[in-house]
Motif scaffolding. Sequence first.
Motif, PDB file in Angstrom:
ATOM      1  N   ALA A 289      -0.226   0.160  10.784  1.00  0.00           N
ATOM      2  CA  ALA A 289       0.356  -0.901   9.968  1.00  0.00           C
ATOM      3  C   ALA A 289       1.635  -0.376   9.330  1.00  0.00           C
ATOM      4  O   ALA A 289       1.624   0.680   8.696  1.00  0.00           O
ATOM      5  N   ASP A 290       2.727  -1.098   9.505  1.00  0.00           N
ATOM      6  CA  ASP A 290       4.000  -0.753   8.891  1.00  0.00           C
ATOM      7  C   ASP A 290       4.125  -1.594   7.633  1.00  0.00           C
ATOM      8  O   ASP A 290       4.273  -2.819   7.706  1.00  0.00           O
ATOM      9  N   ILE A 291       4.047  -0.959   6.463  1.00  0.00           N
ATOM     10  CA  ILE A 291       3.984  -1.680   5.197  1.00  0.00           C
ATOM     11  C   ILE A 291       5.266  -1.439   4.411  1.00  0.00           C
ATOM     12  O   ILE A 291       5.703  -0.299   4.256  1.00  0.00           O
ATOM     13  N   SER A 292       5.865  -2.519   3.928  1.00  0.00           N
ATOM     14  CA  SER A 292       7.039  -2.404   3.064  1.00  0.00           C
ATOM     15  C   SER A 292       6.675  -2.903   1.678  1.00  0.00           C
ATOM     16  O   SER A 292       5.673  -3.593   1.496  1.00  0.00           O
ATOM     17  N   TYR A 293       7.500  -2.564   0.701  1.00  0.00           N
ATOM     18  CA  TYR A 293       7.199  -2.869  -0.688  1.00  0.00           C
ATOM     19  C   TYR A 293       8.372  -3.616  -1.306  1.00  0.00           C
ATOM     20  O   TYR A 293       9.514  -3.211  -1.152  1.00  0.00           O
ATOM     21  N   ALA A 294       8.077  -4.693  -1.996  1.00  0.00           N
ATOM     22  CA  ALA A 294       9.118  -5.495  -2.635  1.00  0.00           C
ATOM     23  C   ALA A 294       9.050  -5.327  -4.141  1.00  0.00           C
ATOM     24  O   ALA A 294       7.980  -5.419  -4.733  1.00  0.00           O
ATOM     25  N   GLY A 295      10.174  -5.053  -4.758  1.00  0.00           N
ATOM     26  CA  GLY A 295      10.232  -5.013  -6.211  1.00  0.00           C
ATOM     27  C   GLY A 295      10.062  -3.642  -6.818  1.00  0.00           C
ATOM     28  O   GLY A 295      10.301  -3.467  -8.008  1.00  0.00           O
ATOM     29  N   TYR A 296       9.650  -2.649  -6.051  1.00  0.00           N
ATOM     30  CA  TYR A 296       9.518  -1.294  -6.580  1.00  0.00           C
ATOM     31  C   TYR A 296       9.412  -0.318  -5.425  1.00  0.00           C
ATOM     32  O   TYR A 296       9.194  -0.716  -4.283  1.00  0.00           O
ATOM     33  N   THR A 297       9.543   0.944  -5.740  1.00  0.00           N
ATOM     34  CA  THR A 297       9.415   2.003  -4.745  1.00  0.00           C
ATOM     35  C   THR A 297       8.190   2.833  -5.087  1.00  0.00           C
ATOM     36  O   THR A 297       8.059   3.314  -6.216  1.00  0.00           O
ATOM     37  N   PRO A 298       7.251   3.014  -4.145  1.00  0.00           N
ATOM     38  CA  PRO A 298       6.053   3.796  -4.465  1.00  0.00           C
ATOM     39  C   PRO A 298       6.378   5.281  -4.616  1.00  0.00           C
ATOM     40  O   PRO A 298       7.353   5.777  -4.070  1.00  0.00           O
ATOM     41  N   THR A 299       5.543   5.964  -5.375  1.00  0.00           N
ATOM     42  CA  THR A 299       5.702   7.401  -5.522  1.00  0.00           C
ATOM     43  C   THR A 299       5.279   8.088  -4.228  1.00  0.00           C
ATOM     44  O   THR A 299       4.744   7.466  -3.310  1.00  0.00           O
ATOM     45  N   ALA A 300       5.497   9.413  -4.192  1.00  0.00           N
ATOM     46  CA  ALA A 300       5.182  10.171  -2.986  1.00  0.00           C
ATOM     47  C   ALA A 300       3.698  10.505  -2.879  1.00  0.00           C
ATOM     48  O   ALA A 300       3.255  11.024  -1.847  1.00  0.00           O
ATOM     49  N   GLN A 301       2.920  10.212  -3.922  1.00  0.00           N
ATOM     50  CA  GLN A 301       1.504  10.547  -3.859  1.00  0.00           C
ATOM     51  C   GLN A 301       0.799   9.682  -2.815  1.00  0.00           C
ATOM     52  O   GLN A 301       1.219   8.559  -2.523  1.00  0.00           O
ATOM     53  N   ALA A 302      -0.269  10.239  -2.228  1.00  0.00           N
ATOM     54  CA  ALA A 302      -0.981   9.545  -1.159  1.00  0.00           C
ATOM     55  C   ALA A 302      -1.585   8.244  -1.679  1.00  0.00           C
ATOM     56  O   ALA A 302      -2.105   8.196  -2.797  1.00  0.00           O
TER      57      ALA A 302
END
Length: 261
Positions: A2-15
Amino acid sequence: TADISYAGYTPTAQAPVMHRYGRGDTDVTRVAATAGGNPVLPPYSITTISVAPHAAAASVGAPGAPKTTAVGSSTATVSWAAPANGKAVRYEVYERLGSNAQLLATSTSTSAMLHNLPPGSEHTVNVLARDADGRLSRPSEPLTFATTAPRDSSCLVNYRVDSGWGNGFVATVTVSNVGDSPINGWTLDFTWPSTGQTVQSFWNANVTSSGTRVHVTDNGANAKLAPRSGSTAIFGFVGANDDANPTPTTFTLNGTVCRTS
């Protein structure tokens, strides 16, 4: 994958935290995140993926404390006041599930209807506001409510307080079979609304308690309830209460949520 993108924020590098329910599973299970990025999803499975956003303060404050404006057997309508500061573009209603939370509804106004709630069940919800950048506010104050019994229930319970004296009371409970099938042996379960309420002694039934939960069984003589004939079982007890003495709202007879009167 699954290729997941995020809208409105950037996730941290933690798993990310992943939970899965799939073929062969007996319950929802936490699974290890896929190494290298895109998660791998087994066929015929449901997977939830939780990511942590970079800490960025929302530009909108917490909504006002929610309240119910209508409650049915499987739905509830809640409303709240807009945040005192900032502008919310969307609201999200979450239910507490232990240490987790479940999204029940979203709304662009200050009210929402919650659907698919089990009859006679208790729920604790919070409302969060989201700003134009997608950032969430702090949660509102919690609201706890219970759905009502279904109107077509096959049992009916009448709970009546006969007398009270400050920190004690006497109550009578009438259990009726209004369904199409006879009942031979019954158990009745309910929960006290207040932690200070307890059963001290009882008659015409067997009563046990665990915390605020009360479990009642027939005494043999009143085990049989004929169908749709007004057949009833009546029992009573002496109770104690530390402060308030609210009436229990939900009664379950042999696993069926009953109507109340």
